[in-house]
Design a protein around this motif. Structure first.
Motif, PDB file in Angstrom:
ATOM      1  N   ASN A  13       9.845  13.363   0.931  1.00 25.39           N
ATOM      2  CA  ASN A  13       8.588  13.642   1.621  1.00 25.39           C
ATOM      3  C   ASN A  13       7.465  14.042   0.678  1.00 25.39           C
ATOM      4  O   ASN A  13       6.293  13.989   1.051  1.00 25.39           O
ATOM      5  N   ILE A  14       7.811  14.466  -0.513  1.00 29.08           N
ATOM      6  CA  ILE A  14       6.767  14.876  -1.474  1.00 29.08           C
ATOM      7  C   ILE A  14       6.133  13.644  -2.113  1.00 29.08           C
ATOM      8  O   ILE A  14       4.910  13.499  -2.163  1.00 29.08           O
ATOM      9  N   THR A  15       6.974  12.735  -2.598  1.00 30.21           N
ATOM     10  CA  THR A  15       6.450  11.535  -3.268  1.00 30.21           C
ATOM     11  C   THR A  15       6.311  10.359  -2.323  1.00 30.21           C
ATOM     12  O   THR A  15       5.723   9.343  -2.680  1.00 30.21           O
ATOM     13  N   ASN A  16       6.877  10.490  -1.091  1.00 29.53           N
ATOM     14  CA  ASN A  16       6.846   9.416  -0.105  1.00 29.53           C
ATOM     15  C   ASN A  16       7.473   8.140  -0.670  1.00 29.53           C
ATOM     16  O   ASN A  16       6.962   7.041  -0.522  1.00 29.53           O
ATOM     17  N   THR A  17       8.601   8.311  -1.371  1.00 27.52           N
ATOM     18  CA  THR A  17       9.334   7.167  -1.897  1.00 27.52           C
ATOM     19  C   THR A  17      10.802   7.312  -1.500  1.00 27.52           C
ATOM     20  O   THR A  17      11.284   8.393  -1.145  1.00 27.52           O
ATOM     21  N   CYS A  18      11.534   6.210  -1.584  1.00 27.88           N
ATOM     22  CA  CYS A  18      12.950   6.198  -1.249  1.00 27.88           C
ATOM     23  C   CYS A  18      13.757   6.512  -2.501  1.00 27.88           C
ATOM     24  O   CYS A  18      13.656   5.788  -3.504  1.00 27.88           O
ATOM     25  N   ILE A  19      14.556   7.594  -2.443  1.00 28.86           N
ATOM     26  CA  ILE A  19      15.343   8.001  -3.605  1.00 28.86           C
ATOM     27  C   ILE A  19      16.806   8.111  -3.203  1.00 28.86           C
ATOM     28  O   ILE A  19      17.167   8.173  -2.035  1.00 28.86           O
ATOM     29  N   CYS A  20      17.671   8.137  -4.221  1.00 24.43           N
ATOM     30  CA  CYS A  20      19.115   8.194  -4.001  1.00 24.43           C
ATOM     31  C   CYS A  20      19.591   9.637  -4.090  1.00 24.43           C
ATOM     32  O   CYS A  20      19.078  10.422  -4.881  1.00 24.43           O
ATOM     33  N   ASN A  21      20.605  10.023  -3.323  1.00 25.69           N
ATOM     34  CA  ASN A  21      21.132  11.390  -3.288  1.00 25.69           C
ATOM     35  C   ASN A  21      22.634  11.346  -3.574  1.00 25.69           C
ATOM     36  O   ASN A  21      23.353  10.502  -3.030  1.00 25.69           O
ATOM     37  N   PRO A  22      23.224  12.235  -4.402  1.00 23.68           N
ATOM     38  CA  PRO A  22      22.548  13.322  -5.101  1.00 23.68           C
ATOM     39  C   PRO A  22      22.079  12.894  -6.486  1.00 23.68           C
ATOM     40  O   PRO A  22      22.294  11.750  -6.881  1.00 23.68           O
ATOM     41  N   THR A  23      21.546  13.894  -7.230  1.00 24.14           N
ATOM     42  CA  THR A  23      21.053  13.620  -8.588  1.00 24.14           C
ATOM     43  C   THR A  23      21.689  14.557  -9.606  1.00 24.14           C
ATOM     44  O   THR A  23      21.174  14.713 -10.709  1.00 24.14           O
ATOM     45  N   LYS A  24      22.849  15.201  -9.258  1.00 23.79           N
ATOM     46  CA  LYS A  24      23.398  16.226 -10.150  1.00 23.79           C
ATOM     47  C   LYS A  24      23.892  15.649 -11.470  1.00 23.79           C
ATOM     48  O   LYS A  24      23.962  16.343 -12.482  1.00 23.79           O
ATOM     49  N   TYR A  25      24.252  14.364 -11.498  1.00 19.63           N
ATOM     50  CA  TYR A  25      24.728  13.782 -12.744  1.00 19.63           C
ATOM     51  C   TYR A  25      23.594  13.405 -13.689  1.00 19.63           C
ATOM     52  O   TYR A  25      23.851  12.921 -14.785  1.00 19.63           O
ATOM     53  N   GLY A  69       0.787  -1.223   0.000  1.00 17.25           N
ATOM     54  CA  GLY A  69       0.000   0.000   0.000  1.00 17.25           C
ATOM     55  C   GLY A  69       0.814   1.265   0.000  1.00 17.25           C
ATOM     56  O   GLY A  69       0.262   2.363   0.090  1.00 17.25           O
ATOM     57  N   CYS A  70       2.157   1.173  -0.082  1.00 20.48           N
ATOM     58  CA  CYS A  70       3.008   2.365  -0.149  1.00 20.48           C
ATOM     59  C   CYS A  70       3.196   2.787  -1.610  1.00 20.48           C
ATOM     60  O   CYS A  70       3.184   1.941  -2.515  1.00 20.48           O
ATOM     61  N   PRO A  71       3.429   4.074  -1.875  1.00 21.06           N
ATOM     62  CA  PRO A  71       3.625   4.541  -3.258  1.00 21.06           C
ATOM     63  C   PRO A  71       4.808   3.851  -3.914  1.00 21.06           C
ATOM     64  O   PRO A  71       5.911   3.812  -3.343  1.00 21.06           O
ATOM     65  N   ASP A  72       4.567   3.302  -5.093  1.00 24.73           N
ATOM     66  CA  ASP A  72       5.608   2.617  -5.875  1.00 24.73           C
ATOM     67  C   ASP A  72       6.339   1.568  -5.063  1.00 24.73           C
ATOM     68  O   ASP A  72       7.514   1.259  -5.326  1.00 24.73           O
TER      69      ASP A  72
END
Length: 845
Positions: free
Chosen positions: A600-612, A566-569
């Motif tokens: 916190n916006i999409t409530n998903t786990c993302i990797c940091n950073p994204t500059k590349y 039931g969690c997003p994605d």
């Protein structure tokens, strides 16, 4: 023969394998999606869905709660044989006497006239309904006899019916005799009606109360009354004639009459009217006016509704003889409604015939749709066709079989249909026409209980009746709201720790104990205090066992309030985090050690950073993909590629229409072609129109390359251009340039290696590309030649015409010369110079 047998065995084997595969598939599907599993008792199980079954065997596993309510196919796999509770709706005839074997002559013998005639079977049915499960009940009708006829003639006595009364008096004894030609066993009754003796329905002036026709010369009328019963049902025709002959016409003020008051009293006053139990009861209602109906009484301040009771009394009308029987509540009660008349007609099995004149016939034609077994006949203005109306209506009545729509309990759905002789089933109908003696009709009722009543022992009933039949069918309804295993509990069973009763395979714990096997004491339950009933475990995500929630698979938490879905994605996958969805908050717990954090916006786990993952403009993956730990994953790898999805692999994503109708490429082609024609520098003049990076390379050639003629891998000559060309996106085109009106030929190709269009434009050639000037001699020559030719044709035609004309005149001349008859000295054309004229009126010498 052997070959055929082998083929047959193979066919049977394939069929069995298909059936087995389908069965296993169905079992697997049902095992996953079983709508029955929420029920925890046998009673609830059989109510929740008609497809649910309960397993009542004694198999248990300590520390677990067994799911016993399942679809039949699942319980057949998991439950011990003989322990599946699956009650079915059922109907059983409780009284099923055979049809009567008699004829209509039975009514002519006084000893058998009152015998019960059975034309419906069964006569009583017991139906047990399980909620949601339909049960079908068939009732058969066989026409055994034609019932004798009791005909009550009720007549409108308003002054406009005076000629009808005269006709009725003239018929005398012949009316009864004529009706006996329709049916021999007939009895007649007689009554009359006018209207309520109150304003504005009738005049209340004392003199006009005694004689409403007082102001009409040489005419005497009977006093006004509501309804007067003048003769009970009798076989004596002389009494009928006497009652009719003693009747005087009356009168009222308004046009509508009080006939509905009369119909109500005739129907409900059974003893006074003297209806026979075994007879077909018919009221012949004759009038030339519309009837007053319910609420019309308010015009005279009569507000009390009609009570549908008998109020015929003698000696209550001051202007009529003391023995005159009239409707005593005419001034006190309102007219009955059509619904009230239908009710009493059905209750007392009375069938009305409305014989009305043509002027009001249309007003009565809707009544048969509201009142079962009623008819409307058109009466002549003087009522001389009354016997024909009776005959036609009686023949229709006796050949019509119609059941009254039964009243059902509120929690039971009912549909019905009828099978008439020689016909097919007709839905939503309980009527058959043209039924003869010996014909059989099947009425089918389908009953479905939606819910169990509050009192599960409640019994309901449905009466199947008809206003034209004497017999009835009683349907009694019981409800299946519990299982048979509930009737035999095993007290203090060892499986229930000797502290409870084993009922339908489930322990019912004694007071002070709890648990699926009554293994916990009250103190243990109080110590845990997490739950007391199953719904405490977040609405059924688990079950309450000794004050603790035992969660179902997929749920966890103190009250089973959490689940791993039931969690997003799905939190981005197991590598990035896990779903900890408690109370439907959809919260992800991210794998921080792996470099993931919660967005916190999409409530998903993302990797940091994204500059590349950003392009020169700062857009993430050029808007064509998602950034996964500094790596762009293009949304459509067929279209896009590159570190930031910057490369367009196919023409679809260039934004340029690569077909012949594409405006961008066509503008570039016109520029190249026209500047080549004018011998200008194409690279300078067409830089702005042909500089799009997706347009790629272009070249001009005397002839356009045809890559379809190049062999695979050929790279010599013109085919060197075709090495990386994708033939799927090649288009050969032409366009008429706006500057020179010349046709520019070009080819559009897609370079799969460079990921751009390649444009080939054919060299300018005035002779083949541009429109050539017209040679003037091609116009002057044909025009001059045509003029000369037309002139010659005209001269030739004229010459031919003139020659023929001269020939004809010459031949005529020769003919005239042959016919001459005069001599040389006598000219036939000569006339003398003088003429003698004689005057006839001259008398002289």
């Amino acid at each position: 023969m052997v070959y055929n047998n082998v083929c047959g065995l193979i066919s049977w084997f394939i069929l069995l394998m298909v059936c087995f595969t389908w069965t296993v598939k169905s079992q697997n599907q049902n095992a996953v999606t079983d709508p029955c599993e929420t029920a925890t008792t046998c009673a609830n199980c059989i109510k929740i869905n008609p497809m649910c079954t309960w397993c009542a065997d004694n198999k248990t596993t300590p520390g677990t709660r067994r799911i016993r309510c399942k679809l039949l196919i699942n319980n057949q796999r998991d439950c011990s044989t003989g322990f599946i509770e699956n009650p079915k709706s059922i109907s059983t005839p409780t009284k099923n006497l055979p049809f009567s074997n008699v004829t209509s002559a039975v009514f002519e013998n006084p000893a058998t006239a009152n015998m019960t005639i059975l034309q419906l079977k069964p006569q009583a049915i017991n139906v047990k309904l399980r909620p949601g499960q339909m049960e079908t009940v068939n009732i058969t009708f066989r026409k055994v006899v034609d019932y004798p006829l009791d005909l009550y003639y009720v007549m409108d006595l308003s002054n406009s019916m005076s000629d009808d009364l005269a006709t009725l008096k003239g018929l005398g004894d012949s009316l009864a005799a004529d009706i006996r030609n329709v049916t021999k066993n007939v009895r007649l009754g007689f009554g009359t009606f006018v209207d309520k003796v109150v304003m504005p329905f009738a005049s209340t002036i004392p003199d006009q109360l005694r004689d409403p026709c007082l102001k009409i010369a040489n005419e005497t009328c009977a006093p006004v009354f509501g309804f007067r019963h003048q003769l009970g049902i009798t076989a004596d025709g002389a009494l009928f004639r006497e009652a009719v002959n003693s009747t005087l016409i009356s009168g009222n003020i308004d046009s509508p009459e009080g006939g509905f008051d009369a119909l109500m009293q005739i129907a409900v006053c059974q003893n006074i009217i003297q209806w026979r139990d075994e007879a077909l009861r018919v009221i012949l209602y004759t009038s030339d006016a519309s009837p007053h109906i319910a609420l019309d009484g308010k015009l005279a301040a009569i507000l009390e509704a009609n009570d549908m009771r008998c109020h015929l009394e003698a000696g209550v009308h001051p202007e009529l003889p003391q023995d005159a029987i009239v409707y005593s509540k005419s001034k006190n009660m309102d007219y009955p409604s059509i619904g009230q008349l239908k009710h009493v007609f059905d209750q007392y099995k009375v069938q009305p015939i409305f014989a009305v004149t043509e002027s009001v016939f249309d007003l009565y034609t809707g009544l048969p749709q509201l009142i079962d077994n009623s008819f409307v006949g058109k009466l002549r203005s003087d009522s001389k066709n009354v016997v024909q109306v009776i005959s036609d209506s009686y023949n229709r009545l006796k050949s019509l079989v119609q059941l009254t729509r039964p009243t059902k309990p509120s929690n039971v759905d009912m549909t019905y249909r009828v099978l008439c002789p020689g016909a097919t089933w007709v839905d939503n109908s309980l009527q058959c026409d043209n039924i003869e003696i010996g014909d059989e009709i099947t009425f089918q009722f389908q009953l479905t209980a939606q819910t169990c009543p509050t009192n599960t022992a409640q019994k309901d009933s449905i009466a199947i009746t008809s206003s034209s039949l004497k017999d009835e069918v009683a349907i009694s309804i019981e409800y299946i709201c519990d299982c048979e295993c509930s009737n035999a509990p095993l007290l203090n069973h060892s499986q229930c720790s000797d502290s409870g009763s084993l009922q339908c395979g489930v322990c019912q714990c004694n007071s002070g104990t709890d648990g699926s096997q009554c293994q916990c004491t009250a103190s243990e339950v109080a110590l845990n205090r997490n739950c007391s009933i199953d719904t405490d475990c977040t609405g059924g995500n688990g079950y309450c066992e000794c004050g603790k929630c035992i969660c179902n698979v997929g749920f966890f938490g103190r009250l089973c309030e959490c689940r791993s879905t039931g969690c997003p994605d799905d939190c981005g996958g197991a590598e990035k985090g896990v779903c900890n969805n408690c109370n439907n908050d959809g919260r992800c717990i991210c794998n921080s050690g792996g470099g993931y954090f919660l967005n916190n916006i999409t409530n998903t786990c993302i990797c940091n950073p994204t500059k590349y993952c950003t392009d020169v403009g700062g857009t993430l993956c050029n808007g064509r993909g998602t950034c996964e730990c500094n790596t762009c994953e293009c949304t459509d790898t067929r279209l896009y590629s590159g570190a930031t999805c910057q490369t367009c692999n196919l023409p679809e994503c260039t934004g340029i229409d690569g077909t012949c109708s594409g405006t961008t490429i066509r503008a570039c082609v016109e520029c190249i072609y026209d500047n080549q024609r004018l011998k200008k520098d194409i690279n300078v003049e067409c830089q702005s129109l042909c500089s799009d990076k997706q347009l790629g390379n272009w070249e001009t050639k005397p002839t356009l390359v045809d890559c379809s003629k190049c062999a695979p891998g050929q790279s010599t000559g013109q085919c060197s251009t075709c090495t990386d060309i994708d033939q799927q996106y090649t288009h050969r085109c032409s366009v008429i340039t706006s500057a020179s009106s010349c046709t520019a030929n070009y080819i559009i190709m897609w370079d799969s290696r460079r990921k751009s269009y390649f444009l080939g434009v054919q060299n300018y050639n005035y002779a083949t590309d541009c429109p050539q000037p017209i040679n003037p001699w091609l116009i002057v020559g044909p025009v001059v030649g045509g003029i000369v030719l037309i002139g010659l044709i005209i001269l030739i035609v004229w010459k031919i015409f003139q020659t023929i004309k001269d020939k004809v005149e010459y031949e005529q001349f020769l003919e005239d010369s042959k016919n001459k008859t005069w001599s040389k000295g006598n000219n036939p054309l000569y006339s003398k110079a003088s003429v003698r004229v004689v005057n006839p009126a001259f008398q002289g010498n």
